[in-house]
Design a protein around this motif. Structure first.
Motif, PDB file in Angstrom:
ATOM      1  N   SER A 243      -4.110   6.577  -2.020  1.00 25.97           N
ATOM      2  CA  SER A 243      -3.456   5.408  -1.686  1.00 25.97           C
ATOM      3  C   SER A 243      -3.816   4.532  -2.989  1.00 25.97           C
ATOM      4  O   SER A 243      -4.758   4.381  -3.294  1.00 25.97           O
ATOM      5  CB  SER A 243      -4.143   4.846  -0.488  1.00 25.97           C
ATOM      6  OG  SER A 243      -4.172   5.581   0.550  1.00 25.97           O
ATOM      7  N   LEU A 244      -2.507   3.811  -3.172  1.00 30.06           N
ATOM      8  CA  LEU A 244      -2.524   2.843  -4.285  1.00 30.06           C
ATOM      9  C   LEU A 244      -2.267   1.590  -3.743  1.00 30.06           C
ATOM     10  O   LEU A 244      -1.449   1.395  -2.801  1.00 30.06           O
ATOM     11  CB  LEU A 244      -1.364   3.159  -5.284  1.00 30.06           C
ATOM     12  CG  LEU A 244      -1.892   4.579  -6.111  1.00 30.06           C
ATOM     13  CD1 LEU A 244      -0.421   4.554  -7.078  1.00 30.06           C
ATOM     14  CD2 LEU A 244      -3.101   4.386  -6.894  1.00 30.06           C
ATOM     15  N   GLN A 245      -2.735   0.518  -4.179  1.00 30.68           N
ATOM     16  CA  GLN A 245      -2.850  -0.912  -3.583  1.00 30.68           C
ATOM     17  C   GLN A 245      -2.130  -1.904  -4.665  1.00 30.68           C
ATOM     18  O   GLN A 245      -2.652  -1.877  -5.812  1.00 30.68           O
ATOM     19  CB  GLN A 245      -3.961  -1.504  -3.009  1.00 30.68           C
ATOM     20  CG  GLN A 245      -3.827  -2.868  -2.345  1.00 30.68           C
ATOM     21  CD  GLN A 245      -5.065  -3.464  -1.880  1.00 30.68           C
ATOM     22  OE1 GLN A 245      -5.925  -3.790  -2.680  1.00 30.68           O
ATOM     23  NE2 GLN A 245      -5.258  -3.643  -0.740  1.00 30.68           N
ATOM     24  N   CYS A 246      -1.041  -2.388  -4.266  1.00 29.26           N
ATOM     25  CA  CYS A 246      -0.235  -3.069  -5.260  1.00 29.26           C
ATOM     26  C   CYS A 246      -0.564  -4.624  -4.754  1.00 29.26           C
ATOM     27  O   CYS A 246       0.047  -4.902  -3.611  1.00 29.26           O
ATOM     28  CB  CYS A 246       1.232  -2.959  -5.470  1.00 29.26           C
ATOM     29  SG  CYS A 246       1.687  -1.222  -5.922  1.00 29.26           S
ATOM     30  N   SER A 247      -1.032  -5.521  -5.646  1.00 28.11           N
ATOM     31  CA  SER A 247      -1.389  -6.825  -5.199  1.00 28.11           C
ATOM     32  C   SER A 247      -0.590  -7.817  -6.176  1.00 28.11           C
ATOM     33  O   SER A 247      -0.667  -8.045  -7.276  1.00 28.11           O
ATOM     34  CB  SER A 247      -2.871  -6.940  -5.446  1.00 28.11           C
ATOM     35  OG  SER A 247      -3.674  -6.254  -4.680  1.00 28.11           O
TER      36      SER A 247
ATOM     37  N   VAL B 111       0.727  -1.277  -0.065  1.00 22.37           N
ATOM     38  CA  VAL B 111       0.110  -0.005  -0.111  1.00 22.37           C
ATOM     39  C   VAL B 111       0.854   1.232  -0.094  1.00 22.37           C
ATOM     40  O   VAL B 111       1.877   1.438   0.980  1.00 22.37           O
ATOM     41  CB  VAL B 111      -0.932  -0.016   1.003  1.00 22.37           C
ATOM     42  CG1 VAL B 111      -1.913   1.345   1.278  1.00 22.37           C
ATOM     43  CG2 VAL B 111      -1.961  -1.033   1.314  1.00 22.37           C
ATOM     44  N   VAL B 112       0.621   2.203  -0.962  1.00 24.58           N
ATOM     45  CA  VAL B 112       1.416   3.496  -1.088  1.00 24.58           C
ATOM     46  C   VAL B 112       0.398   4.731  -0.868  1.00 24.58           C
ATOM     47  O   VAL B 112      -0.430   4.758  -1.409  1.00 24.58           O
ATOM     48  CB  VAL B 112       1.923   3.665  -2.499  1.00 24.58           C
ATOM     49  CG1 VAL B 112       2.838   4.866  -2.809  1.00 24.58           C
ATOM     50  CG2 VAL B 112       2.684   2.302  -2.981  1.00 24.58           C
ATOM     51  N   ASP B 113       0.770   4.980   0.460  1.00 26.96           N
ATOM     52  CA  ASP B 113       0.105   6.378   0.880  1.00 26.96           C
ATOM     53  C   ASP B 113       1.002   7.544   0.430  1.00 26.96           C
ATOM     54  O   ASP B 113       1.988   7.704   0.638  1.00 26.96           O
ATOM     55  CB  ASP B 113      -0.296   6.455   2.314  1.00 26.96           C
ATOM     56  CG  ASP B 113      -0.902   5.337   2.911  1.00 26.96           C
ATOM     57  OD1 ASP B 113      -1.736   4.886   2.166  1.00 26.96           O
ATOM     58  OD2 ASP B 113      -0.596   4.931   3.790  1.00 26.96           O
ATOM     59  N   ALA B 114       0.435   8.427  -0.397  1.00 26.36           N
ATOM     60  CA  ALA B 114       1.123   9.645  -1.051  1.00 26.36           C
ATOM     61  C   ALA B 114       0.110  10.813  -1.127  1.00 26.36           C
ATOM     62  O   ALA B 114      -1.072  10.734  -0.808  1.00 26.36           O
ATOM     63  CB  ALA B 114       1.828   9.384  -2.113  1.00 26.36           C
ATOM     64  N   ARG B 115       0.820  11.833  -1.436  1.00 25.54           N
ATOM     65  CA  ARG B 115      -0.005  13.156  -1.695  1.00 25.54           C
ATOM     66  C   ARG B 115       0.694  13.811  -3.068  1.00 25.54           C
ATOM     67  O   ARG B 115       1.827  13.523  -3.079  1.00 25.54           O
ATOM     68  CB  ARG B 115       0.156  13.951  -0.534  1.00 25.54           C
ATOM     69  CG  ARG B 115       1.551  14.617  -0.361  1.00 25.54           C
ATOM     70  CD  ARG B 115       1.560  15.999   0.651  1.00 25.54           C
ATOM     71  NE  ARG B 115       0.993  15.306   1.972  1.00 25.54           N
ATOM     72  CZ  ARG B 115       0.818  16.314   3.099  1.00 25.54           C
ATOM     73  NH1 ARG B 115       1.381  17.428   2.802  1.00 25.54           N
ATOM     74  NH2 ARG B 115       0.296  16.143   4.046  1.00 25.54           N
TER      75      ARG B 115
ATOM     76  N   ASN C  54      -6.155  -6.024 -11.898  1.00 24.26           N
ATOM     77  CA  ASN C  54      -5.991  -5.072 -10.998  1.00 24.26           C
ATOM     78  C   ASN C  54      -4.981  -5.364  -9.971  1.00 24.26           C
ATOM     79  O   ASN C  54      -4.971  -5.337  -8.630  1.00 24.26           O
ATOM     80  CB  ASN C  54      -7.281  -5.413  -9.980  1.00 24.26           C
ATOM     81  CG  ASN C  54      -8.706  -5.119 -10.697  1.00 24.26           C
ATOM     82  OD1 ASN C  54      -8.673  -3.970 -11.817  1.00 24.26           O
ATOM     83  ND2 ASN C  54      -9.715  -5.918 -10.452  1.00 24.26           N
ATOM     84  N   GLY C  55      -3.731  -5.547 -10.645  1.00 21.27           N
ATOM     85  CA  GLY C  55      -2.695  -5.319 -10.009  1.00 21.27           C
ATOM     86  C   GLY C  55      -2.005  -4.232  -9.355  1.00 21.27           C
ATOM     87  O   GLY C  55      -1.650  -4.194  -7.957  1.00 21.27           O
ATOM     88  N   VAL C  56      -2.525  -2.998  -9.998  1.00 20.64           N
ATOM     89  CA  VAL C  56      -2.436  -1.770  -8.974  1.00 20.64           C
ATOM     90  C   VAL C  56      -4.030  -1.107  -8.918  1.00 20.64           C
ATOM     91  O   VAL C  56      -4.522  -0.889 -10.095  1.00 20.64           O
ATOM     92  CB  VAL C  56      -1.343  -0.636  -9.753  1.00 20.64           C
ATOM     93  CG1 VAL C  56      -1.312   0.475  -9.047  1.00 20.64           C
ATOM     94  CG2 VAL C  56      -0.073  -1.668  -9.958  1.00 20.64           C
ATOM     95  N   ARG C  57      -4.487  -0.704  -7.855  1.00 16.17           N
ATOM     96  CA  ARG C  57      -5.532  -0.186  -7.742  1.00 16.17           C
ATOM     97  C   ARG C  57      -5.463   1.145  -6.768  1.00 16.17           C
ATOM     98  O   ARG C  57      -4.925   1.013  -6.005  1.00 16.17           O
ATOM     99  CB  ARG C  57      -6.845  -1.056  -7.109  1.00 16.17           C
ATOM    100  CG  ARG C  57      -6.917  -2.456  -7.921  1.00 16.17           C
ATOM    101  CD  ARG C  57      -8.197  -3.192  -7.565  1.00 16.17           C
ATOM    102  NE  ARG C  57      -7.852  -3.657  -5.890  1.00 16.17           N
ATOM    103  CZ  ARG C  57      -8.751  -2.857  -4.827  1.00 16.17           C
ATOM    104  NH1 ARG C  57      -9.683  -2.174  -4.902  1.00 16.17           N
ATOM    105  NH2 ARG C  57      -8.393  -3.539  -3.716  1.00 16.17           N
ATOM    106  N   LEU C  58      -6.511   2.186  -7.346  1.00 17.85           N
ATOM    107  CA  LEU C  58      -6.529   3.339  -6.606  1.00 17.85           C
ATOM    108  C   LEU C  58      -7.731   2.921  -5.401  1.00 17.85           C
ATOM    109  O   LEU C  58      -8.818   2.711  -5.698  1.00 17.85           O
ATOM    110  CB  LEU C  58      -6.964   4.398  -7.379  1.00 17.85           C
ATOM    111  CG  LEU C  58      -7.084   5.880  -6.509  1.00 17.85           C
ATOM    112  CD1 LEU C  58      -5.995   6.516  -5.929  1.00 17.85           C
ATOM    113  CD2 LEU C  58      -7.848   6.884  -7.641  1.00 17.85           C
ATOM    114  N   VAL C  59      -7.298   2.966  -4.048  1.00 18.31           N
ATOM    115  CA  VAL C  59      -8.166   2.581  -3.094  1.00 18.31           C
ATOM    116  C   VAL C  59      -8.774   3.846  -2.466  1.00 18.31           C
ATOM    117  O   VAL C  59      -9.809   3.527  -1.705  1.00 18.31           O
ATOM    118  CB  VAL C  59      -7.519   1.676  -2.016  1.00 18.31           C
ATOM    119  CG1 VAL C  59      -7.169   0.311  -2.849  1.00 18.31           C
ATOM    120  CG2 VAL C  59      -6.328   2.241  -1.719  1.00 18.31           C
ATOM    121  N   SER C  60      -8.104   4.917  -2.570  1.00 18.78           N
ATOM    122  CA  SER C  60      -8.741   6.258  -1.854  1.00 18.78           C
ATOM    123  C   SER C  60      -8.031   7.331  -2.700  1.00 18.78           C
ATOM    124  O   SER C  60      -7.028   7.418  -3.001  1.00 18.78           O
ATOM    125  CB  SER C  60      -8.352   6.208  -0.209  1.00 18.78           C
ATOM    126  OG  SER C  60      -7.082   6.366   0.111  1.00 18.78           O
TER     127      SER C  60
END
Length: 226
Positions: free
Chosen positions: A216-220, A157-161, A192-198
């Motif tokens: 936040s991006l989620q890499c699965s 999970v990548v949290d960024a701005r 859906n390897g990379v999803r925008l979750v928020s």
């Protein structure tokens, strides 16, 4: 011509009669047969005693062999279990998830995205345990069981701005950059390897008056059986 008189003729005739008596003859025959049967019984008894003695010897020998056989079976079972554990450890060592490789590939995806500030990287790992089966003995053969396994599921999970103008402009570019990187192409799930979750609305904080959006991006990564 002299006349010979046999004074014992009557006694001899009586003795001959007794000798030819059928009852007496039957008694003799029956006694003879009884002796034969008794002798046969004695022979059978001797054979049975010999067979019992041989059987007892074989039982003692079998108990000795059975003890050694059980020891060999237990040793083989333990050997199989040790080999399975070593195989599992080798598989875990060679297929373990290397976070350093992920971080190295991720930093390369930020090239040209100066307005994106990464706040946190979080790796989430979950495991689903699958029960195994015990080894069993089939006659003289030890059938190896299946060792327990665990299905490993990893997400990053990548949290960024994003402080670009307008705020949020670089979010899709970062998502595409991660999905297009060679490392992540080979390791992430194909769907859906990379999803925008928020994705937040544009905002500012006390330290900076420049507006930004938090996302936040989620890499699965695909599940792997360990």
């Amino acid at each position: 011509m002299p006349i010979r008189l046999n004074l014992l003729a009557e006694a001899q005739a009586a003795e001959e009669q007794r000798r030819k008596d059928p009852v007496k003859l039957g008694i003799y025959v029956a006694a003879f047969l009884a002796c034969l049967i008794l002798l046969w019984a004695v022979l059978l008894q001797c054979r049975m005693m010999g067979a019992n003695s041989k059987l007892n010897g074989l039982e003692v020998k079998w108990k000795s062999i059975e003890k050694n056989y059980q020891t060999a079976v237990d040793a083989q079972r333990k050997s199989i279990e040790v080999e399975q554990k070593l195989s599992s450890l080798h598989q875990m060592t060679t297929n373990r998830f290397l976070l350093g490789s992920v971080l190295n590939a991720f930093q390369q995806t930020l090239t040209g995205l100066d307005d994106v500030q990464v706040l946190r990287l979080k790796s989430e790992q979950s495991y689903v345990v699958n029960e195994g089966t015990q080894s069993r003995t089939n006659g003289t053969t030890v059938v190896p069981g299946k060792p327990p396994t665990a299905t490993e599921k990893i997400t990053l999970v990548v949290d960024a701005r994003d402080t670009s103008v307008p705020p949020g402009k670089q979010v899709s570019r970062l998502k595409e950059s991660i999905a297009g990187a060679a490392f992540f192409k080979d390791t992430l799930e194909t769907t859906n390897g990379v999803r925008l979750v928020s994705l937040s609305a544009p905002q500012t904080d006390a330290s900076s008056r420049q507006p930004f959006v938090a996302f936040s991006l989620q890499c699965s990564f695909p599940g792997k059986i360990r």
